[in-house]
Design a protein around this motif. Sequence first.
Motif, PDB file in Angstrom:
ATOM      1  N   ASP A  33       0.957  -1.258   0.110  1.00 19.03           N
ATOM      2  CA  ASP A  33      -0.126   0.058   0.113  1.00 19.03           C
ATOM      3  C   ASP A  33       0.738   1.165  -0.046  1.00 19.03           C
ATOM      4  O   ASP A  33       0.487   2.441  -0.731  1.00 19.03           O
ATOM      5  N   GLU A  34       2.040   1.163   0.640  1.00 17.16           N
ATOM      6  CA  GLU A  34       2.668   2.231   0.796  1.00 17.16           C
ATOM      7  C   GLU A  34       3.454   2.661  -0.657  1.00 17.16           C
ATOM      8  O   GLU A  34       3.847   3.954  -0.576  1.00 17.16           O
ATOM      9  N   TYR A  35       3.476   1.786  -1.615  1.00 15.86           N
ATOM     10  CA  TYR A  35       3.860   2.237  -2.818  1.00 15.86           C
ATOM     11  C   TYR A  35       2.855   3.135  -3.497  1.00 15.86           C
ATOM     12  O   TYR A  35       3.491   3.686  -4.607  1.00 15.86           O
ATOM     13  N   GLU A  36       1.606   3.137  -3.291  1.00 17.57           N
ATOM     14  CA  GLU A  36       0.822   4.169  -3.820  1.00 17.57           C
ATOM     15  C   GLU A  36       0.715   4.011  -5.328  1.00 17.57           C
ATOM     16  O   GLU A  36       0.458   5.033  -6.062  1.00 17.57           O
ATOM     17  N   GLN A  52       0.930   8.157  -9.715  1.00 14.71           N
ATOM     18  CA  GLN A  52       1.213   9.780  -9.992  1.00 14.71           C
ATOM     19  C   GLN A  52       1.151  10.050 -11.233  1.00 14.71           C
ATOM     20  O   GLN A  52       0.693  11.126 -11.978  1.00 14.71           O
ATOM     21  N   GLY A  74       4.924   5.633  -8.506  1.00 14.91           N
ATOM     22  CA  GLY A  74       3.936   5.633  -7.143  1.00 14.91           C
ATOM     23  C   GLY A  74       4.691   6.622  -6.232  1.00 14.91           C
ATOM     24  O   GLY A  74       5.065   7.671  -6.591  1.00 14.91           O
ATOM     25  N   ALA A  75       4.821   6.211  -5.111  1.00 18.39           N
ATOM     26  CA  ALA A  75       5.033   7.169  -3.871  1.00 18.39           C
ATOM     27  C   ALA A  75       6.555   7.639  -4.004  1.00 18.39           C
ATOM     28  O   ALA A  75       7.457   6.890  -4.537  1.00 18.39           O
TER      29      ALA A  75
END
Length: 357
Positions: A243-246, A251, A305-306
Amino acid sequence: MLRRGNVLLLVLLLVQLVLLAISVLTSSGTEARPLEPILAGMTAADIDRMVFTDDLDNEITVARRDDGWVLPGADDFPVDGDKVEAILDKIAGMDTRRLLATNPANFARLEVQDNDFRRRINLESGDASAVLYLGGSGGADTVYVRRAGEDNVYLGLGLNSWELSTQISTWVDSSYVNVPQDDVLEITVQNAAGSFRFVRDGDSLTYTDLLEDEAFEDTKMPIILRNAAAIRLLEPLGLEALDEYELAEPQVTVQVRYRELVELEEPLAAEDDGEPAESAEAASEGETDLAEPVYMEATHALSFGAELEDGVVLKASDAEYYVLVRDTVFNAFNDLSRADLVKAPAAESEAIAESSE
Protein backbone atom coordinates in the motif's frame (compact mmCIF):
# COMPACT_ATOMS: atom_id res chain seq x y z
CA MET A 1 84.65 -10.04 44.30
CA LEU A 2 81.07 -9.03 43.60
CA ARG A 3 78.98 -7.71 46.40
CA ARG A 4 75.65 -9.36 47.20
CA GLY A 5 73.70 -6.35 45.90
CA ASN A 6 75.53 -6.41 42.58
CA VAL A 7 74.82 -10.11 42.20
CA LEU A 8 71.14 -9.45 42.71
CA LEU A 9 71.17 -6.73 40.10
CA LEU A 10 72.95 -9.05 37.67
CA VAL A 11 70.34 -11.75 38.22
CA LEU A 12 67.53 -9.28 37.59
CA LEU A 13 69.23 -8.14 34.39
CA LEU A 14 69.54 -11.72 33.18
CA VAL A 15 65.86 -12.35 33.95
CA GLN A 16 64.90 -9.27 31.93
CA LEU A 17 67.01 -10.44 29.01
CA VAL A 18 65.37 -13.86 29.12
CA LEU A 19 61.89 -12.29 29.20
CA LEU A 20 62.80 -10.03 26.29
CA ALA A 21 64.04 -13.01 24.30
CA ILE A 22 60.81 -14.89 25.00
CA SER A 23 58.80 -11.84 23.91
CA VAL A 24 60.68 -11.63 20.63
CA LEU A 25 60.33 -15.33 19.95
CA THR A 26 56.57 -15.23 20.52
CA SER A 27 56.02 -12.15 18.36
CA SER A 28 55.17 -12.15 14.66
CA GLY A 29 58.75 -11.46 13.70
CA THR A 30 60.67 -14.69 14.29
CA GLU A 31 58.25 -17.25 15.63
CA ALA A 32 57.29 -19.99 13.19
CA ARG A 33 53.57 -19.57 13.86
CA PRO A 34 51.22 -22.02 12.13
CA LEU A 35 49.80 -20.46 8.96
CA GLU A 36 46.03 -20.72 8.76
CA PRO A 37 43.10 -18.85 7.19
CA ILE A 38 41.81 -15.83 9.09
CA LEU A 39 38.38 -17.32 8.47
CA ALA A 40 39.38 -20.62 10.08
CA GLY A 41 36.61 -23.19 10.29
CA MET A 42 34.83 -22.00 7.11
CA THR A 43 35.47 -22.30 3.40
CA ALA A 44 34.06 -20.18 0.60
CA ALA A 45 31.82 -23.06 -0.48
CA ASP A 46 30.39 -23.38 3.04
CA ILE A 47 29.19 -19.78 3.34
CA ASP A 48 25.56 -19.29 2.38
CA ARG A 49 24.84 -15.80 3.71
CA MET A 50 26.81 -12.55 4.08
CA VAL A 51 25.95 -9.15 5.53
CA PHE A 52 28.16 -6.17 4.67
CA THR A 53 27.88 -3.14 6.97
CA ASP A 54 29.71 0.17 6.51
CA ASP A 55 30.71 2.84 9.01
CA LEU A 56 27.40 4.68 8.46
CA ASP A 57 25.33 1.60 9.37
CA ASN A 58 24.29 1.00 5.76
CA GLU A 59 24.15 -2.70 5.03
CA ILE A 60 23.36 -5.23 2.35
CA THR A 61 22.53 -8.91 2.80
CA VAL A 62 23.14 -11.55 0.13
CA ALA A 63 22.24 -15.22 0.37
CA ARG A 64 23.06 -18.32 -1.63
CA ARG A 65 20.24 -20.20 -3.32
CA ASP A 66 20.27 -23.24 -5.58
CA ASP A 67 20.27 -21.02 -8.67
CA GLY A 68 22.73 -18.41 -7.41
CA TRP A 69 23.08 -15.44 -5.06
CA VAL A 70 20.08 -13.24 -4.25
CA LEU A 71 18.83 -10.40 -2.07
CA PRO A 72 16.61 -12.15 0.50
CA GLY A 73 15.18 -8.83 1.66
CA ALA A 74 13.81 -8.13 -1.83
CA ASP A 75 12.04 -11.42 -2.57
CA ASP A 76 15.27 -13.06 -3.83
CA PHE A 77 16.08 -10.49 -6.48
CA PRO A 78 19.10 -11.96 -8.33
CA VAL A 79 22.59 -10.71 -7.54
CA ASP A 80 25.72 -10.82 -9.70
CA GLY A 81 26.96 -14.18 -8.46
CA ASP A 82 30.39 -13.88 -10.09
CA LYS A 83 31.05 -10.66 -8.18
CA VAL A 84 29.94 -12.18 -4.87
CA GLU A 85 32.01 -15.32 -5.39
CA ALA A 86 35.09 -13.24 -6.26
CA ILE A 87 34.78 -11.28 -3.00
CA LEU A 88 34.11 -14.45 -1.05
CA ASP A 89 37.23 -16.11 -2.46
CA LYS A 90 39.31 -13.10 -1.45
CA ILE A 91 37.94 -13.18 2.10
CA ALA A 92 38.43 -16.92 2.46
CA GLY A 93 41.93 -16.62 1.01
CA MET A 94 43.26 -14.20 3.65
CA ASP A 95 45.58 -15.86 6.18
CA THR A 96 47.55 -15.18 9.35
CA ARG A 97 50.87 -14.68 7.55
CA ARG A 98 51.23 -10.99 8.51
CA LEU A 99 50.40 -10.23 12.12
CA LEU A 100 50.29 -6.47 12.72
CA ALA A 101 49.04 -6.01 16.28
CA THR A 102 47.84 -7.92 19.33
CA ASN A 103 47.05 -4.98 21.62
CA PRO A 104 43.46 -3.63 21.58
CA ALA A 105 44.95 -0.16 22.06
CA ASN A 106 45.85 -0.32 18.34
CA PHE A 107 42.33 -1.15 17.12
CA ALA A 108 41.23 2.48 16.78
CA ARG A 109 44.26 3.43 14.70
CA LEU A 110 43.72 0.45 12.41
CA GLU A 111 39.92 1.01 12.29
CA VAL A 112 38.98 -2.51 13.35
CA GLN A 113 37.07 -1.84 16.57
CA ASP A 114 33.72 -3.45 17.30
CA ASN A 115 32.02 -0.07 16.97
CA ASP A 116 34.43 1.73 14.63
CA PHE A 117 35.36 0.05 11.37
CA ARG A 118 35.24 0.58 7.65
CA ARG A 119 33.39 -2.64 6.96
CA ARG A 120 31.95 -5.38 9.11
CA ILE A 121 31.24 -8.73 7.46
CA ASN A 122 28.87 -11.24 9.03
CA LEU A 123 29.34 -14.65 7.44
CA GLU A 124 27.02 -17.58 8.02
CA SER A 125 27.38 -21.25 7.18
CA GLY A 126 24.45 -23.27 8.44
CA ASP A 127 24.53 -22.90 12.22
CA ALA A 128 28.10 -21.55 12.23
CA SER A 129 28.96 -17.87 11.88
CA ALA A 130 31.90 -15.47 11.98
CA VAL A 131 32.39 -11.72 11.98
CA LEU A 132 35.32 -9.87 10.43
CA TYR A 133 36.21 -6.20 10.84
CA LEU A 134 37.97 -4.57 7.90
CA GLY A 135 39.82 -1.34 8.52
CA GLY A 136 42.33 0.86 6.75
CA SER A 137 44.86 -0.16 4.15
CA GLY A 138 48.53 -0.99 4.39
CA GLY A 139 49.04 -0.46 0.65
CA ALA A 140 47.49 -1.39 -2.68
CA ASP A 141 45.01 -4.29 -2.43
CA THR A 142 45.57 -4.78 1.28
CA VAL A 143 43.35 -4.27 4.31
CA TYR A 144 43.68 -4.50 8.09
CA VAL A 145 41.45 -7.31 9.30
CA ARG A 146 40.44 -8.66 12.70
CA ARG A 147 38.11 -11.49 13.59
CA ALA A 148 35.52 -10.64 16.23
CA GLY A 149 36.42 -11.89 19.69
CA GLU A 150 40.15 -11.94 18.92
CA ASP A 151 42.94 -9.43 19.55
CA ASN A 152 45.12 -10.29 16.56
CA VAL A 153 45.02 -7.85 13.66
CA TYR A 154 46.41 -9.06 10.33
CA LEU A 155 47.25 -7.55 6.98
CA GLY A 156 44.88 -9.15 4.49
CA LEU A 157 46.05 -9.33 0.89
CA GLY A 158 44.05 -8.95 -2.33
CA LEU A 159 41.13 -6.95 -0.92
CA ASN A 160 40.11 -3.37 -0.16
CA SER A 161 37.29 -2.28 2.15
CA TRP A 162 35.62 -0.24 -0.60
CA GLU A 163 35.07 -3.40 -2.66
CA LEU A 164 32.39 -4.42 -0.16
CA SER A 165 29.93 -1.75 -1.25
CA THR A 166 26.67 -1.35 0.64
CA GLN A 167 25.00 0.13 -2.46
CA ILE A 168 22.66 -2.52 -3.83
CA SER A 169 22.95 -1.22 -7.39
CA THR A 170 26.62 -2.29 -7.46
CA TRP A 171 25.69 -5.95 -6.89
CA VAL A 172 22.76 -6.36 -9.29
CA ASP A 173 21.99 -5.79 -12.95
CA SER A 174 20.58 -2.30 -12.51
CA SER A 175 19.12 -2.07 -16.02
CA TYR A 176 15.35 -2.12 -15.38
CA VAL A 177 14.06 -0.71 -18.69
CA ASN A 178 16.21 -0.97 -21.78
CA VAL A 179 14.86 -0.18 -25.25
CA PRO A 180 17.07 1.25 -28.02
CA GLN A 181 15.96 4.85 -28.53
CA ASP A 182 15.78 4.38 -32.31
CA ASP A 183 13.22 1.58 -31.75
CA VAL A 184 10.78 3.71 -29.75
CA LEU A 185 7.70 4.40 -31.89
CA GLU A 186 5.37 6.19 -29.48
CA ILE A 187 5.33 7.60 -25.95
CA THR A 188 2.25 8.69 -24.04
CA VAL A 189 2.69 10.48 -20.72
CA GLN A 190 -0.21 10.93 -18.28
CA ASN A 191 0.38 13.24 -15.33
CA ALA A 192 -1.52 15.79 -13.24
CA ALA A 193 -1.25 18.33 -16.07
CA GLY A 194 -2.87 16.07 -18.68
CA SER A 195 -1.98 13.58 -21.39
CA PHE A 196 0.88 14.06 -23.86
CA ARG A 197 1.44 11.82 -26.88
CA PHE A 198 4.57 11.65 -29.01
CA VAL A 199 4.93 9.58 -32.18
CA ARG A 200 7.88 8.84 -34.39
CA ASP A 201 8.25 11.02 -37.46
CA GLY A 202 11.35 9.93 -39.33
CA ASP A 203 14.40 10.12 -37.09
CA SER A 204 12.66 11.83 -34.18
CA LEU A 205 9.46 11.92 -32.17
CA THR A 206 6.98 14.78 -32.33
CA TYR A 207 4.11 16.03 -30.16
CA THR A 208 0.77 15.13 -31.74
CA ASP A 209 -1.62 17.59 -30.07
CA LEU A 210 -0.54 20.85 -31.72
CA LEU A 211 -3.09 23.31 -33.00
CA GLU A 212 -2.97 24.49 -36.58
CA ASP A 213 -0.87 27.59 -35.86
CA GLU A 214 1.42 25.96 -33.26
CA ALA A 215 4.92 24.59 -33.63
CA PHE A 216 6.58 21.87 -31.58
CA GLU A 217 9.12 22.99 -28.98
CA ASP A 218 11.34 19.90 -29.02
CA THR A 219 13.93 20.82 -26.38
CA LYS A 220 12.30 18.44 -23.85
CA MET A 221 12.07 15.55 -26.29
CA PRO A 222 15.59 14.12 -25.71
CA ILE A 223 14.95 13.98 -21.94
CA ILE A 224 11.55 12.34 -22.39
CA LEU A 225 12.89 9.78 -24.87
CA ARG A 226 16.00 8.97 -22.84
CA ASN A 227 14.04 8.32 -19.65
CA ALA A 228 11.32 6.33 -21.39
CA ALA A 229 13.83 4.08 -23.17
CA ALA A 230 16.38 3.36 -20.43
CA ILE A 231 15.86 3.33 -16.65
CA ARG A 232 18.30 2.06 -14.05
CA LEU A 233 17.07 0.96 -10.65
CA LEU A 234 18.48 2.14 -7.36
CA GLU A 235 17.07 -0.74 -5.35
CA PRO A 236 14.67 -3.64 -5.95
CA LEU A 237 11.74 -3.59 -3.53
CA GLY A 238 10.18 -6.99 -4.06
CA LEU A 239 7.32 -8.76 -5.81
CA GLU A 240 4.43 -7.48 -3.70
CA ALA A 241 2.52 -4.25 -4.35
CA LEU A 242 2.50 -2.73 -0.86
CA ASP A 243 0.00 0.00 0.00
CA GLU A 244 2.84 2.38 0.80
CA TYR A 245 3.92 2.26 -2.84
CA GLU A 246 0.71 4.16 -3.76
CA LEU A 247 0.40 2.47 -7.13
CA ALA A 248 -3.35 1.89 -6.98
CA GLU A 249 -3.56 5.44 -8.37
CA PRO A 250 -0.12 6.21 -9.86
CA GLN A 251 1.09 9.78 -9.92
CA VAL A 252 2.38 9.32 -13.46
CA THR A 253 1.98 6.65 -16.12
CA VAL A 254 3.98 6.31 -19.30
CA GLN A 255 3.04 4.05 -22.21
CA VAL A 256 5.90 3.12 -24.52
CA ARG A 257 5.29 1.46 -27.88
CA TYR A 258 8.41 0.16 -29.59
CA ARG A 259 9.65 -2.30 -32.17
CA GLU A 260 11.42 -5.42 -30.98
CA LEU A 261 13.83 -7.53 -32.99
CA VAL A 262 12.57 -11.06 -33.58
CA GLU A 263 15.22 -13.76 -33.36
CA LEU A 264 14.62 -16.21 -36.17
CA GLU A 265 15.82 -19.79 -36.19
CA GLU A 266 18.66 -20.62 -38.58
CA PRO A 267 17.25 -21.84 -41.93
CA LEU A 268 17.88 -25.48 -42.71
CA ALA A 269 20.66 -26.10 -45.21
CA ALA A 270 19.48 -27.31 -48.59
CA GLU A 271 20.07 -31.00 -49.24
CA ASP A 272 22.66 -31.99 -51.85
CA ASP A 273 20.59 -33.33 -54.77
CA GLY A 274 23.49 -33.65 -57.16
CA GLU A 275 22.61 -30.45 -59.02
CA PRO A 276 25.31 -27.80 -59.56
CA ALA A 277 25.55 -25.35 -56.68
CA GLU A 278 24.44 -21.77 -57.17
CA SER A 279 27.09 -19.22 -57.93
CA ALA A 280 28.87 -17.60 -55.01
CA GLU A 281 27.26 -14.28 -55.93
CA ALA A 282 23.75 -15.76 -55.87
CA ALA A 283 24.40 -17.55 -52.61
CA SER A 284 25.68 -14.35 -51.12
CA GLU A 285 22.54 -12.50 -52.23
CA GLY A 286 20.41 -15.25 -50.70
CA GLU A 287 22.24 -14.97 -47.40
CA THR A 288 21.72 -11.21 -47.44
CA ASP A 289 17.98 -11.67 -47.91
CA LEU A 290 17.82 -14.15 -45.04
CA ALA A 291 19.74 -11.76 -42.78
CA GLU A 292 17.18 -8.96 -43.08
CA PRO A 293 16.01 -8.14 -39.52
CA VAL A 294 12.43 -8.86 -38.60
CA TYR A 295 10.63 -6.74 -36.00
CA MET A 296 7.41 -6.98 -34.05
CA GLU A 297 5.72 -4.25 -32.04
CA ALA A 298 5.49 -4.36 -28.26
CA THR A 299 4.21 -2.05 -25.54
CA HIS A 300 4.95 -1.62 -21.88
CA ALA A 301 3.61 0.72 -19.22
CA LEU A 302 5.55 2.51 -16.51
CA SER A 303 3.66 3.38 -13.31
CA PHE A 304 5.28 5.82 -10.86
CA GLY A 305 4.05 5.72 -7.28
CA ALA A 306 5.17 7.11 -3.94
CA GLU A 307 8.14 9.40 -3.49
CA LEU A 308 10.15 7.73 -0.73
CA GLU A 309 13.25 8.99 1.04
CA ASP A 310 15.67 7.20 -1.28
CA GLY A 311 13.78 7.44 -4.56
CA VAL A 312 10.48 6.96 -6.36
CA VAL A 313 8.60 3.66 -6.65
CA LEU A 314 8.28 2.33 -10.19
CA LYS A 315 6.66 -0.75 -11.71
CA ALA A 316 7.07 -1.67 -15.37
CA SER A 317 4.30 -3.84 -16.77
CA ASP A 318 6.77 -6.31 -18.28
CA ALA A 319 8.92 -6.65 -15.13
CA GLU A 320 8.32 -8.83 -12.08
CA TYR A 321 9.77 -6.55 -9.44
CA TYR A 322 8.81 -3.20 -7.97
CA VAL A 323 11.86 -0.94 -7.75
CA LEU A 324 13.13 2.42 -6.59
CA VAL A 325 14.47 4.83 -9.23
CA ARG A 326 15.99 8.29 -9.09
CA ASP A 327 13.61 11.20 -8.76
CA THR A 328 15.14 12.70 -11.91
CA VAL A 329 13.49 9.90 -13.93
CA PHE A 330 10.14 10.63 -12.31
CA ASN A 331 10.51 14.40 -12.74
CA ALA A 332 11.14 14.05 -16.48
CA PHE A 333 7.49 12.99 -16.80
CA ASN A 334 5.84 14.51 -13.73
CA ASP A 335 6.97 18.07 -14.50
CA LEU A 336 5.90 17.93 -18.14
CA SER A 337 3.29 20.50 -19.23
CA ARG A 338 1.88 21.68 -22.56
CA ALA A 339 3.77 24.94 -22.24
CA ASP A 340 7.00 22.93 -22.51
CA LEU A 341 5.95 21.52 -25.86
CA VAL A 342 4.60 24.50 -27.80
CA LYS A 343 6.73 27.28 -29.21
CA ALA A 344 5.61 30.83 -28.55
CA PRO A 345 4.21 32.61 -31.67
CA ALA A 346 6.77 34.62 -33.60
CA ALA A 347 5.28 37.98 -32.57
CA GLU A 348 5.34 36.99 -28.91
CA SER A 349 8.93 35.80 -29.19
CA GLU A 350 9.97 39.12 -30.73
CA ALA A 351 8.22 41.06 -27.95
CA ILE A 352 9.99 38.98 -25.30
CA ALA A 353 13.34 39.56 -27.03
CA GLU A 354 12.74 43.33 -27.21
CA SER A 355 11.71 43.56 -23.54
CA SER A 356 14.91 41.81 -22.50
CA GLU A 357 17.13 44.30 -24.32
